[in-house]
Design an enzyme around this catalytic site. Sequence first.
Site, PDB file in Angstrom:
ATOM      1  N   ASP A   1       0.857  -1.253   0.041  1.00  0.00           N
ATOM      2  CA  ASP A   1       0.051  -0.051   0.023  1.00  0.00           C
ATOM      3  C   ASP A   1       0.960   1.229  -0.126  1.00  0.00           C
ATOM      4  OD1 ASP A   1       0.960  -0.570   2.597  1.00  0.00           O
ATOM      5  OD2 ASP A   1      -0.586   0.542   3.700  1.00  0.00           O
TER       6      ASP A   1
ATOM      7  N   HIS B   1       9.437  -0.061   9.629  1.00  0.00           N
ATOM      8  CA  HIS B   1       8.383  -1.262   9.620  1.00  0.00           C
ATOM      9  C   HIS B   1       8.513  -2.332   8.525  1.00  0.00           C
ATOM     10  CE1 HIS B   1       5.752   0.035  12.909  1.00  0.00           C
ATOM     11  NE2 HIS B   1       5.486   1.289  12.296  1.00  0.00           N
TER      12      HIS B   1
END
Length: 321
Positions: free
Chosen positions: A9, A243
């Site tokens: 995303d 992340h």
Amino acid sequence: MKRVIFDTDIGIDDAMALLFLNYAPNVKLEAICTVSGNASITDVNRNALYVCERFGIDVPVYRGASGPIGPALTTGYPDFVHGRNGLGNLKYPKPKRRSKSIPAAEAMLRMARENPGQLSIVAVGRLTNIAHALNLCPELPDLLKELVVMGGVFMGGDHGGNVSPVAEANMGGDPAAADEVFGSGISTTIVGLDVTQNTIMDESFVAKLREHAGDAGQFIHDITRYYFDFYESINHARRCPIHDSSAVAYLLAPKLYTYKEGPVRVISEGLAMGQTILGEHPERYAIDAWRDRPSCRVCVGVDAKGVRALYQRCLSNAAIA
Ligand code: BDR
Ligand code: CA
């Protein structure tokens, strides 16, 4: 050589992970699949095309799911973290490239069928595209080499979720998809907040990239302005977790991580929606929700210094590319 489909995303940390894959030796990036999350599917798809164009990443981009397969914990987009366009409001020219006409889930399946046992998926967004691919072909697990997911939190150490006390964003955005994927039998490793929140980057990390990683370093500097502003507003320091690049780091150097194994369930309704629960000893409990589910590897420890060094090393190839 690792042959990789990157399912993303694409927001700020996703773009950093894409560059990590692109400049890593022994990786052949085969395709990028997009999924809504950090921004709308239109924005994230455009971001993918732009990053590919700017850095000469010559792989097909397949547009994926615009929304989850089931109820989600979160609605709307986290523009306060990734900016309105997902790339920290970076202004960039309209990409000339176009994404391919077939949807991401079909493309994944087609690639897996054409290359049985060869392809790894690194998934750093919601798992919606993979859930759709599984629904098209339940034999998908036998066709893939492995799946590395950035998502979840297993409550090791001090860490809770980042969208609720128990839920991480990629899981909370499509819990039903994640539960389906973790139960599918794909050889899966999950790199969650337990380790990404212990793998911190700060302004000096970015300054080093800016110095040694050519235009990639400049780009990372530019998109992380917004990201650091957000983290500074909540943590009072210009530092943030690494992340999505942690999933890439696991793929490249699994020895940097320690993990536990067991079936993983994702809670898909109620107050705990998006919570990921590892059932290490399912036989101990009367409840059978974890029994007869395949095991996943769940990362619980990390050599954070090693991850940061690996990232810097790979990105330094950008200066000579
Ligand atoms: C995850 O959520 C997204 O905002 C990030 O790109 C990352 O994949 C972190 O919880
Ligand atoms: Ca992401």
